[in-house]
Design a protein around this motif. Structure first.
Motif, short mmCIF file in Angstrom:
data_model
loop_
_atom_site.label_atom_id
_atom_site.label_comp_id
_atom_site.label_asym_id
_atom_site.label_seq_id
_atom_site.Cartn_x
_atom_site.Cartn_y
_atom_site.Cartn_z
N TYR A 1 -20.60 58.63 -25.51
CA TYR A 1 -19.70 58.85 -24.38
C TYR A 1 -19.00 60.20 -24.52
CZ TYR A 1 -21.14 54.12 -23.68
OH TYR A 1 -21.93 53.01 -23.50
N TYR B 1 -12.15 54.13 -20.36
CA TYR B 1 -13.46 53.50 -20.24
C TYR B 1 -13.32 51.97 -20.26
CZ TYR B 1 -15.72 57.99 -21.26
OH TYR B 1 -16.15 59.29 -21.23
N LYS B 2 -14.30 51.31 -19.65
CA LYS B 2 -14.31 49.85 -19.61
C LYS B 2 -15.70 49.32 -19.94
CE LYS B 2 -13.66 46.11 -16.22
NZ LYS B 2 -13.41 45.84 -14.78
N SER B 3 -15.74 48.24 -20.72
CA SER B 3 -16.97 47.52 -20.99
C SER B 3 -16.82 46.10 -20.45
CB SER B 3 -17.26 47.46 -22.49
OG SER B 3 -18.37 46.61 -22.76
N THR C 1 -22.02 48.50 -23.55
CA THR C 1 -21.99 49.70 -22.72
C THR C 1 -20.57 49.91 -22.19
OG1 THR C 1 -22.57 48.47 -20.71
CG2 THR C 1 -24.39 49.44 -21.97
N HIS D 1 -18.16 52.30 -19.20
CA HIS D 1 -18.18 53.11 -17.99
C HIS D 1 -16.83 53.79 -17.83
CE1 HIS D 1 -21.98 51.26 -16.88
NE2 HIS D 1 -21.44 50.10 -17.24
N MET E 1 -13.68 54.90 -16.10
CA MET E 1 -12.97 54.29 -14.99
C MET E 1 -11.84 55.16 -14.44
SD MET E 1 -14.81 51.65 -14.75
CE MET E 1 -13.96 50.78 -13.45
N LYS F 1 -10.98 50.39 -10.46
CA LYS F 1 -11.53 51.16 -9.34
C LYS F 1 -10.52 52.17 -8.82
CE LYS F 1 -14.54 47.37 -7.98
NZ LYS F 1 -14.67 46.24 -7.06
#
Length: 198
Positions: free
Chosen positions: A81, A119-121, A127, A129, A131, A177
């Motif tokens: 990342y 980041y969020k898993s 994994t 992502h 955010m 989001k």
């Protein structure tokens, strides 16, 4: 150091002096740097949120590490990342598959490295992502609501050596989001810690 020329019994060479020095570890600054946060996941199906054997450790300059056997062995889960500098890690109390990572250590010192957001898993750290909060640079704490994993608070410090950026306390109610600044100061004031009354 005294040698033969200045009245010493015998000249000591550098290698002789160094040979007598014993090297030993004196603290936490090894491969991954300082440990800055620890999160323990609840056991799936456990009553009363009983703690389990899954542990996440955030390292100031060494990413995020996961243990599935209560710390006997560790696996790096954040190698691919945007940064290796981590400030916070949190597991949702109501869903242990949801793991949040705040990048950028919040030690606020000359050697601090900055991050690139939160980041969020949703798969237990397999994994992650990105955010948002990309300009927060230093995340000191992440707190997830105990009953609703979509409600998350982030304490963001902002850039260390410049004004601006995302600073203060941010909240999402939709799982990352969108974010709203719920406590801010001025362009130089950020937040490094946060506590939620359960």
């Amino acid at each position: 150091m005294r040698g033969a020329a200045d009245g010493g019994a015998a000249a000591l060479t550098d290698s002789a002096v160094v040979a007598g020095v014993k090297v030993r570890s004196i603290g936490p600054a090894v491969m991954s740097g300082r440990v800055v946060d620890i999160a323990v996941a609840s056991s799936p199906g456990a009553r009363g949120g009983q703690l389990g054997t899954v542990v996440y450790v955030a390292a100031a300059s060494g990413g995020v590490w996961k243990s599935i056997n209560a710390g006997v062995s560790w696996t790096s889960v954040f190698d691919n990342y945007g940064t290796a500098s981590i400030g916070a890690v949190a597991v949702a109390p109501s869903n242990s598959d949801i793991v949040w990572v705040g990048t950028g250590e919040a030690n606020n010192q000359r050697s601090s490295s900055y991050g690139d957001g939160v980041y969020k898993s949703t798969d237990g750290g397999k994994t992650f992502h990105l955010m948002g909060l990309k300009t927060s640079q230093q995340v000191g704490r992440i707190v997830v609501d105990p009953t609703n994993p979509d409600i998350v608070f982030v304490a963001a410090g902002g850039p260390l050596w410049a004004g601006g950026g995302e600073r203060g306390i941010y909240r999402t109610t939709d799982g990352g989001k969108t974010w709203k600044a719920v406590l801010t100061g001025n362009e130089w004031t950020g937040a490094t810690d946060l506590v939620l009354d359960p």
